[in-house]
Design a protein around this motif. Structure first.
Motif: not given
Length: 483
Positions: A222-235, A241-249
């Protein structure tokens, strides 16, 4: 200051205050560093939980059991001690912490060490932190199962002193430690460790499987500090594909409302696996109109996995507006698993429309008994409606041996619930000529202890035709003696 930096500063200044604060928080968190961990001081086990000890003692076969177990721990061979620890773990028995701790200090047997770590892991007792951290500082000569037990132990007791050693094992060339080390950081780490994982994600030598593990752990933390990176990976459409899936979750698990528009946009992607994980992410935003609307659209998705995830999420979010969609799926879906999921969610959401539908289905002549089993199960579990109709259906099945399966299924569900209104159906089950039905009647009695059932059970017990199995059950429940 160059033009690029000036533009960036102006852009941040124009953003809402909440986002600016978020950006500052992100920049202020520095990634943890790998290294050698400081070994915690040695300590004895915690005081024994008296309530757990009492419950465990009630499972002893005799008064000598306690003494026999102590002797096994002190004098037994490794296989005997190992089997006993397995039993103690199964029974959640904390009575032997001191003896087991002392055995751990002297044994050279790695299986015993592993079992003892698992024992204190279940008790969440930090008495072996010093050993676990010392092992993780230099695990290379130890057996993999023992190292794995150390990872799981520090995770259970939240040994933050182990963090530098665990990060070192993530960075090590020995890939056999990677997944366990990542899982441990997900349990004991904080914002700095999450930043470590995000930065580590940039490495080019990582396999797709490792990157997937990293992303899942970032979400779990639940680390909001990583949000920017996780959002960019999801998009990123070029990302695995599986990395994007887990990024979305992960975006959902961070519970930042800025994630919702990203997830809603991602739901238009062609891959059903990604859409499924988008729904997982949106499940963390109760009350958000855009999130809830997307979940309801997911109930009518072409792919069954997306429908299933959406139906589960509708239940989790208590979406009363989803009831018409769920009723349609329960009636018409081509997949039985989706129909069952729809029935479960309708009962849990608990609306008049939904409950009326479920109760009406019980009386539907064309509906198969297999489906009625599921409806009975969900109605009794939730306890909001259908009790009278279920008892009527059970009574109906008692007089029709062609419907034994439904009779048995209803009996099993009734036996799970304590309810005074079940007295008559309990007696009806006991008075059946079918031994399985009688056994279910005994189950209902065991839960409710109806006094009127005792004479009937005694009659069954003293009947020479009654099976030994039924006799033994009744004898135990009623404390009968042979005549």
């Amino acid at each position: 200051m160059n033009l690029k930096k000036i533009c960036f500063v102006l852009m941040i200044a124009a953003l809402p205050l909440s986002f600016s604060v978020f950006a500052q928080e992100t920049e202020s968190v520095k990634a943890s560093k790998a290294g050698m961990s400081t070994i915690p001081n040695a300590k004895r086990p915690k005081p024994i939980d008296k309530q757990k000890a009492q419950k465990a003692s009630e499972k002893d076969d005799s008064q000598k059991d306690f003494e026999n177990k102590v002797n096994t721990i002190m004098y037994g061979v490794p296989s005997e001690i190992s089997n006993l620890i397995d039993e103690l773990i199964k029974n959640d028995d904390p009575r032997f912490t001191e003896e087991i701790y002392d055995v751990f200090q002297v044994t050279k047997n790695t299986v015993i060490k592993q079992k003892v770590l698992n024992y204190f892991k279940q008790l969440e007792d930090p008495c072996l932190e010093d050993y676990a951290v010392e092992t993780l500082n230099d695990p290379y000569d130890e057996k993999n199962d023992l190292v794995k037990a150390c990872f799981q132990y520090i995770s259970a007791v939240k040994t933050k002193e182990a963090i530098p050693a665990v990060l070192s094992l993530i960075e090590s060339e020995n890939e056999s430690y990677f997944n366990d080390a990542i899982a441990a950081i997900g349990e004991i780490g904080g914002p700095s460790e999450a930043m470590f994982l995000v930065e580590y994600l940039e490495r080019e030598d990582l396999s797709d499987a490792q990157r997937q593990t990293l992303m899942r752990t970032c979400g779990k933390m639940h680390a909001v500090q990583t949000w920017d990176k996780v959002a960019s990976v999801a998009e990123d459409e070029d990302e695995n594909l599986y990395v994007r899936m887990y990024a979305a979750e992960a975006l959902g698990l961070m519970e930042k409302k800025e994630s919702v528009p990203i997830l809603v946009d991602l739901f238009s992607e062609n891959d059903p696996n990604l859409r499924q994980y988008v729904i997982k992410g949106l499940s963390k935003f109760p009350g958000n109109e855009a999130a809830e609307a997307t979940v309801m659209q997911g109930i009518r998705d072409e792919h069954w996995r997306v429908r299933q995830e959406s139906i589960r999420t509708a239940k989790e979010l208590k979406l009363s507006g989803a009831i018409p969609y769920l009723i349609y799926r329960a009636k018409n879906d081509s997949e039985k698993v989706i129909k069952d999921e729809a029935y479960t969610s309708i009962a849990a959401i608990n609306t008049k429309e939904g409950n009326d539908f479920l109760v009406a289905q019980l009386g539907e002549k064309k509906l198969g008994d297999a489906t009625k089993k599921k409806i009975v199960e969900v109605l009794l579990k939730e306890g909001h409606a259908g009790q009278k109709e279920i008892l009527s259906l059970a009574d109906e099945c008692l007089n029709d041996d062609r419907r034994k399966d439904l009779r048995y299924a209803i009996g099993k569900e009734l036996a799970k619930v304590q309810n005074a209104s079940y007295e008559n159906i309990c007696l009806a089950y006991l008075n059946s000529k079918d031994s399985t039905t009688q056994s279910l009647g005994i189950d209902i009695y065991k839960t409710n202890k109806f006094g009127s059932a005792v004479p009937v059970m005694k009659t069954i017990y003293y009947d020479k035709k009654t099976s030994a199995g039924l006799k033994n059950r009744i004898k135990t429940l009623l404390s009968l003696s042979d005549e």
